[in-house]
Design a protein around this motif. Structure first.
Motif, PDB file in Angstrom:
ATOM      1  N   ASP A 146       1.014   9.304  -3.912  1.00  0.00           N
ATOM      2  CA  ASP A 146       1.740  10.571  -3.832  1.00  0.00           C
ATOM      3  C   ASP A 146       3.084  10.403  -4.553  1.00  0.00           C
ATOM      4  OD1 ASP A 146       3.223  12.839  -3.107  1.00  0.00           O
ATOM      5  OD2 ASP A 146       2.229  12.987  -1.168  1.00  0.00           O
ATOM      6  N   SER A 194       6.312  12.176  -2.958  1.00  0.00           N
ATOM      7  CA  SER A 194       6.784  11.549  -1.716  1.00  0.00           C
ATOM      8  C   SER A 194       7.440  10.209  -1.992  1.00  0.00           C
ATOM      9  CB  SER A 194       5.612  11.362  -0.745  1.00  0.00           C
ATOM     10  OG  SER A 194       5.110  12.601  -0.318  1.00  0.00           O
ATOM     11  N   GLU A 215       0.844  -1.186   0.000  1.00  0.00           N
ATOM     12  CA  GLU A 215       0.000   0.000   0.000  1.00  0.00           C
ATOM     13  C   GLU A 215       0.883   1.241   0.000  1.00  0.00           C
ATOM     14  OE1 GLU A 215      -2.440  -0.269   3.436  1.00  0.00           O
ATOM     15  OE2 GLU A 215      -3.834  -1.714   2.536  1.00  0.00           O
ATOM     16  N   GLN A 243      -8.834  11.154  -1.353  1.00  0.00           N
ATOM     17  CA  GLN A 243      -7.542  11.741  -1.724  1.00  0.00           C
ATOM     18  C   GLN A 243      -7.708  12.827  -2.789  1.00  0.00           C
ATOM     19  OE1 GLN A 243      -6.288   7.731  -2.635  1.00  0.00           O
ATOM     20  NE2 GLN A 243      -4.506   7.976  -1.313  1.00  0.00           N
ATOM     21  N   ASN A 267       1.174   3.693   2.006  1.00  0.00           N
ATOM     22  CA  ASN A 267       1.793   4.021   3.288  1.00  0.00           C
ATOM     23  C   ASN A 267       2.858   3.018   3.724  1.00  0.00           C
ATOM     24  OD1 ASN A 267       0.142   6.282   3.531  1.00  0.00           O
ATOM     25  ND2 ASN A 267      -1.453   5.162   4.628  1.00  0.00           N
ATOM     26  N   ASN A 268       2.921   1.882   3.031  1.00  0.00           N
ATOM     27  CA  ASN A 268       3.846   0.823   3.440  1.00  0.00           C
ATOM     28  C   ASN A 268       5.019   0.630   2.482  1.00  0.00           C
ATOM     29  OD1 ASN A 268       2.197   0.261   5.655  1.00  0.00           O
ATOM     30  ND2 ASN A 268       0.976  -1.221   4.506  1.00  0.00           N
TER      31      ASN A 268
END
Length: 389
Positions: A161, A164, A132, A291, A134-135
């Protein structure tokens, strides 16, 4: 329609570039305004060691050169390499790596790309981790060489993103590849946010007429370009000259088409959000998308893609599809015609069931490619079909 000022500014001169870049009539002896179609597979040499520019069409062709250079410019890149399909582009990128290398892939991607990564990567001796957004950083290993994400995912419309992830990748000396098929260079340019590679299935919006299968990789990195150009020649995953001719024609209207796709999809999405038979709409251009703000920070607008959950299950989905007339039940997307499909049984049926459950690719998730028909007719068709559910 959403306020365009909320998004990134539209790329200046995009339509002019699409119409004229690398297409100067004076480069051809005939002075043809439209780039001539060169079907020849081979080219005459001056002598065994010298030829004018082209040697053999697998290695280079005038139509492919024009298209590759124009597409690279549209994505704010230096180098474009076209392939016989979007999956051909992905296959070539995988072949840049070697046994023991590790690849991180976004968890929600096109079904056939998922299958390519899961079933073919292992045969190459490549390691693979799905992660994911975030991971991603926690999934990095010492042998990680590539991070692959979709900038708008297929089919659950997640937004990654890019900036990032690029910072994470480059901090660890890893390449970032972004599949930007759903957004197109008119609405998003991942290289501007630090991506090393951009991939498009040209079969979709860039061609936009549902009559060409093709892919492209675009980069500003000369080393990556040389590797891909070598692989293009030796693997032979090349598009035909006529297909390149067709796409060069199609991109001249890309800006116009994407503006209308955006307008139509927002109106359809707003209609679906208010309908009592619809559980949830997934459209990055609507404020309801979780988002939405991130999407606006890295995009100039949205395409015709959206997904939504019907209230019910497979039976209700089938009733809905059976009742449509203007929308066509078919795979693919990005053409002038409006298409719908059921990812769980069509584009993503190859994904293991447990992974589909995690991704919420259920039997009531409908993926929609809103085309260029009159919006009133599209909404009328949807309203009639939803009444039958």
């Amino acid at each position: 329609m959403a306020d365009q000022n909320e998004y990134l500014p539209q790329p200046q001169g995009f339509a002019t570039t699409a119409i004229h870049a690398f297409q100067d009539p004076e480069q051809w002896d005939s002075m043809a305004v439209v780039t001539p179609m060169v079907a020849s597979t081979t080219f005459k040499h001056y002598d065994p060691e010298n030829f004018k520019k082209y040697e053999y069409s697998r290695c280079g062709n005038p139509n492919r050169d024009v298209l590759e250079n124009c597409l690279a410019t549209l994505d704010n890149g230096k180098y474009g390499v076209c392939w016989s399909s979007g999956l051909g582009a992905a296959t070539a990128v995988l072949n840049m790596f070697t046994v023991g290398d590790h690849i991180i892939c976004g968890d929600d991607i096109y079904g056939s790309t998922n299958m390519l990564f899961r079933q073919v990567c292992s045969q190459f001796g490549l390691e693979l981790t799905f992660a994911e957004a975030n991971n991603i950083e926690s999934a990095i290993k010492t042998n990680t060489k590539l991070i692959w994400v979709e900038s708008l995912t297929n089919p659950t419309m997640k937004v990654f993103d890019i900036k990032s992830i690029a910072e994470i990748a480059h901090k660890n000396k890893i390449l970032l590849a972004v599949d930007s098929t759903f957004v197109t260079p008119y609405f998003q340019r991942p290289l501007n946010f630090g991506a090393d590679l951009v991939i498009h299935s040209i079969s979709k919006y860039i061609n936009g007429h549902t009559d060409v299968i093709m892919g492209v990789t675009i980069t500003n990195n000369e080393g990556i370009y040389k590797k891909l150009k070598f692989l293009q020649t030796v693997m032979g995953i090349v598009p035909a000259p006529f297909d390149c001719y067709q796409v060069t024609r199609s991109i001249k209207t890309l800006a116009l088409r994407m503006k209308q796709h955006m307008k139509n999809s927002l109106e359809v999405g707003q209609f679906l959000e208010k309908h009592p038979k619809v559980e949830k709409v997934l459209h990055p251009g609507l404020p309801s998308h979780p988002q939405h703000e991130l999407f606006k920070k890295q995009s100039s607008g949205c395409s015709g893609m959206l997904s939504f959950y019907l209230k019910g299950g497979l039976a209700e989905s089938k009733k809905f599809f059976d009742s449509l007339e203007t929308f066509t039940l078919a795979g693919s997307l990005g053409g002038y015609e409006s298409l719908v499909e059921l990812p769980s049984l069509m584009s993503h049926d190859c994904i293991p069931e447990d992974q589909r459950r995690v991704l919420k690719i259920t039997d009531n998730l409908v993926r929609m490619s809103v085309g260029l028909e009159d919006t009133e007719d599209l909404i009328k068709d949807l309203k009639k079909a939803l009444e039958k559910v």
